[in-house]
Design a protein around this motif. Structure first.
Motif, PDB file in Angstrom:
ATOM      1  N   THR A  20       0.817  -1.207   0.000  1.00  0.00           N
ATOM      2  CA  THR A  20       0.000   0.000   0.000  1.00  0.00           C
ATOM      3  C   THR A  20       0.854   1.262   0.000  1.00  0.00           C
ATOM      4  OG1 THR A  20      -0.174  -0.079   2.393  1.00  0.00           O
ATOM      5  CG2 THR A  20      -1.954  -1.108   1.140  1.00  0.00           C
ATOM      6  N   VAL A  21       2.088   1.154   0.471  1.00  0.00           N
ATOM      7  CA  VAL A  21       3.027   2.267   0.438  1.00  0.00           C
ATOM      8  C   VAL A  21       3.717   2.220  -0.923  1.00  0.00           C
ATOM      9  CG1 VAL A  21       5.087   3.260   1.517  1.00  0.00           C
ATOM     10  CG2 VAL A  21       3.350   2.145   2.938  1.00  0.00           C
ATOM     11  N   VAL A  22       3.902   3.376  -1.556  1.00  0.00           N
ATOM     12  CA  VAL A  22       4.503   3.443  -2.888  1.00  0.00           C
ATOM     13  C   VAL A  22       5.965   3.868  -2.758  1.00  0.00           C
ATOM     14  CG1 VAL A  22       4.404   4.509  -5.166  1.00  0.00           C
ATOM     15  CG2 VAL A  22       2.282   3.976  -3.934  1.00  0.00           C
ATOM     16  N   LEU A  23       6.873   2.930  -3.044  1.00  0.00           N
ATOM     17  CA  LEU A  23       8.314   3.159  -2.951  1.00  0.00           C
ATOM     18  C   LEU A  23       8.884   3.394  -4.346  1.00  0.00           C
ATOM     19  CD1 LEU A  23      11.045   3.057  -1.384  1.00  0.00           C
ATOM     20  CD2 LEU A  23      10.973   0.559  -1.701  1.00  0.00           C
ATOM     21  N   VAL A  24       9.685   4.453  -4.502  1.00  0.00           N
ATOM     22  CA  VAL A  24      10.334   4.751  -5.783  1.00  0.00           C
ATOM     23  C   VAL A  24      11.802   5.067  -5.545  1.00  0.00           C
ATOM     24  CG1 VAL A  24       8.240   5.579  -6.933  1.00  0.00           C
ATOM     25  CG2 VAL A  24       9.681   7.190  -5.722  1.00  0.00           C
ATOM     26  N   GLY A  25      12.621   4.747  -6.556  1.00  0.00           N
ATOM     27  CA  GLY A  25      14.047   5.021  -6.464  1.00  0.00           C
ATOM     28  C   GLY A  25      14.800   4.269  -7.531  1.00  0.00           C
ATOM     29  N   PRO A  26      16.129   4.402  -7.519  1.00  0.00           N
ATOM     30  CA  PRO A  26      16.940   3.791  -8.569  1.00  0.00           C
ATOM     31  C   PRO A  26      16.863   2.262  -8.566  1.00  0.00           C
ATOM     32  CG  PRO A  26      18.320   4.876  -6.911  1.00  0.00           C
ATOM     33  CD  PRO A  26      16.915   5.154  -6.554  1.00  0.00           C
ATOM     34  N   THR A  27      17.044   1.698  -9.759  1.00  0.00           N
ATOM     35  CA  THR A  27      17.037   0.238  -9.921  1.00  0.00           C
ATOM     36  C   THR A  27      18.399  -0.284 -10.373  1.00  0.00           C
ATOM     37  OG1 THR A  27      16.190   0.448 -12.169  1.00  0.00           O
ATOM     38  CG2 THR A  27      14.569   0.148 -10.392  1.00  0.00           C
ATOM     39  N   TRP A  39       9.115   7.465  -0.552  1.00  0.00           N
ATOM     40  CA  TRP A  39       7.845   6.737  -0.542  1.00  0.00           C
ATOM     41  C   TRP A  39       6.711   7.661  -0.135  1.00  0.00           C
ATOM     42  CZ3 TRP A  39      11.990   5.647   2.575  1.00  0.00           C
ATOM     43  CH2 TRP A  39      11.854   5.950   3.930  1.00  0.00           C
ATOM     44  N   SER A  40       5.513   7.215  -0.476  1.00  0.00           N
ATOM     45  CA  SER A  40       4.289   7.963  -0.171  1.00  0.00           C
ATOM     46  C   SER A  40       3.195   6.963   0.199  1.00  0.00           C
ATOM     47  CB  SER A  40       3.867   8.805  -1.377  1.00  0.00           C
ATOM     48  OG  SER A  40       3.625   7.971  -2.492  1.00  0.00           O
ATOM     49  N   GLN A  41       2.082   7.496   0.664  1.00  0.00           N
ATOM     50  CA  GLN A  41       0.890   6.728   1.033  1.00  0.00           C
ATOM     51  C   GLN A  41       1.098   5.838   2.263  1.00  0.00           C
ATOM     52  OE1 GLN A  41      -1.041   4.870  -2.352  1.00  0.00           O
ATOM     53  NE2 GLN A  41      -0.526   6.607  -3.659  1.00  0.00           N
ATOM     54  N   ALA A  42       2.046   6.221   3.121  1.00  0.00           N
ATOM     55  CA  ALA A  42       2.205   5.547   4.410  1.00  0.00           C
ATOM     56  C   ALA A  42       1.252   6.219   5.404  1.00  0.00           C
ATOM     57  CB  ALA A  42       3.640   5.670   4.899  1.00  0.00           C
ATOM     58  N   PRO A  43       0.945   5.557   6.511  1.00  0.00           N
ATOM     59  CA  PRO A  43       0.107   6.215   7.522  1.00  0.00           C
ATOM     60  C   PRO A  43       0.772   7.501   8.039  1.00  0.00           C
ATOM     61  CG  PRO A  43       0.200   3.855   7.925  1.00  0.00           C
ATOM     62  CD  PRO A  43       1.216   4.152   6.856  1.00  0.00           C
ATOM     63  N   SER A  44       0.000   8.531   8.177  1.00  0.00           N
ATOM     64  CA  SER A  44       0.479   9.837   8.621  1.00  0.00           C
ATOM     65  C   SER A  44       1.224   9.736   9.950  1.00  0.00           C
ATOM     66  CB  SER A  44      -0.716  10.781   8.770  1.00  0.00           C
ATOM     67  OG  SER A  44      -0.288  12.013   9.297  1.00  0.00           O
ATOM     68  N   GLY A  45       2.456  10.249   9.975  1.00  0.00           N
ATOM     69  CA  GLY A  45       3.218  10.297  11.220  1.00  0.00           C
ATOM     70  C   GLY A  45       3.630   8.951  11.777  1.00  0.00           C
ATOM     71  N   SER A  46       3.565   7.908  10.978  1.00  0.00           N
ATOM     72  CA  SER A  46       3.874   6.563  11.473  1.00  0.00           C
ATOM     73  C   SER A  46       5.374   6.291  11.482  1.00  0.00           C
ATOM     74  CB  SER A  46       3.182   5.511  10.601  1.00  0.00           C
ATOM     75  OG  SER A  46       3.661   5.579   9.266  1.00  0.00           O
ATOM     76  N   ALA A  47       5.776   5.340  12.292  1.00  0.00           N
ATOM     77  CA  ALA A  47       7.167   4.869  12.290  1.00  0.00           C
ATOM     78  C   ALA A  47       7.413   4.088  11.005  1.00  0.00           C
ATOM     79  CB  ALA A  47       7.416   3.974  13.498  1.00  0.00           C
ATOM     80  N   THR A  87      11.852   9.471   3.223  1.00  0.00           N
ATOM     81  CA  THR A  87      13.035   9.403   2.360  1.00  0.00           C
ATOM     82  C   THR A  87      14.150   8.685   3.105  1.00  0.00           C
ATOM     83  OG1 THR A  87      12.487  11.515   1.327  1.00  0.00           O
ATOM     84  CG2 THR A  87      14.750  10.771   1.101  1.00  0.00           C
ATOM     85  N   TRP A  88      14.918   7.900   2.354  1.00  0.00           N
ATOM     86  CA  TRP A  88      16.131   7.278   2.882  1.00  0.00           C
ATOM     87  C   TRP A  88      17.237   7.449   1.859  1.00  0.00           C
ATOM     88  CZ3 TRP A  88      19.251   3.303   1.079  1.00  0.00           C
ATOM     89  CH2 TRP A  88      20.229   2.866   1.968  1.00  0.00           C
ATOM     90  N   ASP A 117       3.173  -2.197   4.170  1.00  0.00           N
ATOM     91  CA  ASP A 117       4.463  -2.248   3.515  1.00  0.00           C
ATOM     92  C   ASP A 117       4.370  -1.683   2.110  1.00  0.00           C
ATOM     93  OD1 ASP A 117       3.022  -4.537   2.543  1.00  0.00           O
ATOM     94  OD2 ASP A 117       4.896  -5.306   1.769  1.00  0.00           O
ATOM     95  N   SER A 118       5.542  -1.523   1.490  1.00  0.00           N
ATOM     96  CA  SER A 118       5.617  -0.989   0.140  1.00  0.00           C
ATOM     97  C   SER A 118       5.802  -2.115  -0.865  1.00  0.00           C
ATOM     98  CB  SER A 118       6.814  -0.033   0.021  1.00  0.00           C
ATOM     99  OG  SER A 118       8.030  -0.761   0.064  1.00  0.00           O
ATOM    100  N   ASN A 119       5.719  -1.733  -2.134  1.00  0.00           N
ATOM    101  CA  ASN A 119       6.233  -2.580  -3.189  1.00  0.00           C
ATOM    102  C   ASN A 119       7.722  -2.752  -2.913  1.00  0.00           C
ATOM    103  OD1 ASN A 119       6.114   0.380  -3.852  1.00  0.00           O
ATOM    104  ND2 ASN A 119       7.651  -0.285  -5.355  1.00  0.00           N
ATOM    105  N   TYR A 120       8.330  -3.772  -3.488  1.00  0.00           N
ATOM    106  CA  TYR A 120       9.779  -3.867  -3.346  1.00  0.00           C
ATOM    107  C   TYR A 120      10.435  -3.323  -4.606  1.00  0.00           C
ATOM    108  CZ  TYR A 120       9.911  -8.140  -6.243  1.00  0.00           C
ATOM    109  OH  TYR A 120       9.812  -9.042  -7.259  1.00  0.00           O
TER     110      TYR A 120
END
Length: 126
Positions: A20-27, A39-47, A87-88, A117-120
């Motif tokens: 449900t979380v959308v992860l983007v970055g280099p491949t 990433w986006s669409q994580a719960p607001s203010g969540s760990a 962001t990481w 969790d996100s896509n991998y």
């Protein structure tokens, strides 16, 4: 007199299961590169926890199914923004990882011991 009392119980549905979380970055990357994943669409203010593994055989933690397979390591952790974003950024990739394929995934707390969790993302290191 009506002695019957109606009791209505409303329970919140469980959080959506996977990806449900959308992860983007280099491949793909080269030794010496610094990588930034967002990433986006994580719960607001969540760990959150930024995870990596060398396989995607899957595992279950606290009743939640993740894409990555053991062994899994946590590269970073923090708190998502109020908008549910994060962001990481890596340190420069060492030469010793040349030729490896690594998989990344974000886990985030959904409260009450539950996770989303996100896509991998697959990273091929040249």
């Amino acid at each position: 007199t009506n002695l019957i009392q109606d009791v209505f119980v409303h329970t919140a549905p469980p959080p959506p299961s996977v990806d449900t979380v959308v992860l983007v970055g280099p491949t793909s990357a080269n030794p010496g590169d610094r990588l930034t994943y967002t990433w986006s669409q994580a719960p607001s203010g969540s760990a959150w926890w930024f995870l990596y593994s060398f396989n995607v055989s899957g595992f279950v933690f606290s009743g939640h199914t993740f894409d990555l397979g053991p062994p899994i390591a946590i590269l970073g952790s923090g708190t998502n923004s109020a908008a549910g974003t994060g962001t990481w950024t890596s340190v420069p990739l060492p030469g010793s990882v040349s030729g490896r394929t690594v998989y990344f995934e974000v886990a985030a707390s959904a409260g009450a011991g539950q996770f989303v969790d996100s896509n991998y993302i697959t990273l091929v290191i040249n």
